[in-house]
Design an enzyme around this catalytic site. Structure first.
Site, mmCIF file in Angstrom:
data_model
loop_
_atom_site.group_PDB
_atom_site.id
_atom_site.type_symbol
_atom_site.label_atom_id
_atom_site.label_comp_id
_atom_site.label_asym_id
_atom_site.label_seq_id
_atom_site.Cartn_x
_atom_site.Cartn_y
_atom_site.Cartn_z
ATOM 1 N N SER A 280 0.926 -1.236 0.127
ATOM 2 C CA SER A 280 -0.036 0.148 0.062
ATOM 3 C C SER A 280 0.850 1.337 0.073
ATOM 4 O O SER A 280 2.015 1.222 0.662
ATOM 5 C CB SER A 280 -0.994 -0.070 1.111
ATOM 6 O OG SER A 280 -1.521 1.367 1.386
ATOM 7 N N TYR B 141 -1.403 -0.192 10.130
ATOM 8 C CA TYR B 141 -1.874 -0.816 8.886
ATOM 9 C C TYR B 141 -0.209 -0.090 7.954
ATOM 10 O O TYR B 141 0.397 -0.935 7.358
ATOM 11 C CB TYR B 141 -2.814 0.352 8.073
ATOM 12 C CG TYR B 141 -3.008 -0.360 6.762
ATOM 13 C CD1 TYR B 141 -3.447 -1.352 6.402
ATOM 14 C CD2 TYR B 141 -2.816 0.568 5.461
ATOM 15 C CE1 TYR B 141 -3.809 -1.982 5.133
ATOM 16 C CE2 TYR B 141 -3.359 0.213 4.365
ATOM 17 C CZ TYR B 141 -3.712 -1.028 4.042
ATOM 18 O OH TYR B 141 -3.996 -1.528 2.912
ATOM 19 N N ILE C 21 -8.002 3.344 -4.193
ATOM 20 C CA ILE C 21 -8.383 2.438 -5.264
ATOM 21 C C ILE C 21 -9.916 2.268 -5.004
ATOM 22 O O ILE C 21 -10.212 2.281 -3.687
ATOM 23 C CB ILE C 21 -7.884 1.124 -5.274
ATOM 24 C CG1 ILE C 21 -6.206 1.316 -5.424
ATOM 25 C CG2 ILE C 21 -8.264 0.135 -6.531
ATOM 26 C CD1 ILE C 21 -5.773 2.137 -6.810
#
Length: 252
Positions: free
Chosen positions: A141, A153, A186
């Site tokens: 990512s 994350y 996205i």
């Protein structure tokens, strides 16, 4: 049609990006064992892939399950006789600032986004080494560069980038390439789960003026899985519409 490889495994196959990658690869003639925690979504994916040049075999599972990597490997070997491609697309996004980060949430983020993919690589790499060739592609990512309020994350996805570089060095002598794709924003259900005010700020920060699509990421996966990418390894392709070169989003 992809010249190399002809068989593989993909995780997170029923998700937005995972589904697009699975259908694109199968459409290019790659036979796949596809896994996802969402059995219903996985079954629907298998039905949608019916008739494509590549076969898609669904096998529901959780990447946190220690037995899943060997089970996927054995299923692929039984069905196809080899595993020339591994696509780590499993992902989980639910984050908070470090001061409010429950330890259990941090562990879940790391287990799904980092430990699970590494266990898959551990199980599949020996098969590729014996064959003298292989492609490993992990979906990281753009968050690995750092996102405000995304300590868990970003940490997990950054770990995938670092592991990719180390594994590329170890596996290159065996004809195996190891690369990452780092999507920015996205259009997927997971990305749309962000709070509305954050979504608005993210979209305004993308220089090309739009969100990315799953097809943008599928095109990169096809390239990295194919024979034309044989001289590329240990790299992270950032598909973010230029956001990684713009000013970061910070709290005000």
């Amino acid at each position: 049609m992809i010249e190399h490889p002809t068989d593989g495994i993909i995780t997170g196959a029923a998700g937005g990006i995972g589904k697009a990658l699975t259908l694109a690869l199968a459409g290019a003639g790659v036979h796949l064992v596809a896994t996802d925690l969402d059995k219903g979504g996985l079954d629907a994916l298998v039905r949608e892939a019916d008739g494509l040049p590549g076969t898609v075999i669904g096998m529901a599972g959780d990447v946190r399950d220690r037995d899943l990597p060997q089970a996927l490997r054995d299923r692929a070997l039984a069905a196809f006789g080899g595993v020339g491609l591994l696509v780590n697309c499993s992902g989980f996004l639910k984050d908070s600032r470090i001061q409010k980060m429950p330890v259990d949430l941090f562990r879940q983020l790391v287990d799904i986004n980092l430990i699970g993919p590494l266990r898959l690589i551990e199980a599949i790499a020996p098969v590729m080494r014996m064959a003298g060739q292989g492609r490993i592609v992990s979906i990281a990512s753009r968050a690995w560069l750092g996102n405000f309020g995304s300590s868990g994350y970003s940490c997990a996805k950054g770990g995938i980038v670092g592991a990719t570089r180390a594994l590329a060095l170890a596996l290159a002598p065996h004809g195996i390439t190891v690369n990452c794709i780092a999507p920015g924003f996205i259009e997927t259900p997971m990305a749309r789960s962000l709070p509305p005010h954050i979504l608005d700020r993210v979209l305004k920060a993308i220089p090309v003026g739009r969100a990315g699509t799953v097809d943008d990421i599928a095109a990169l996966a096809l390239f990295l899985a194919g024979s034309g990418s044989g001289y590329i390894t240990g790299q992270t392709l950032v598909a973010c519409g230029g956001r990684s070169i713009s000013n970061p989003i910070a709290s005000t």
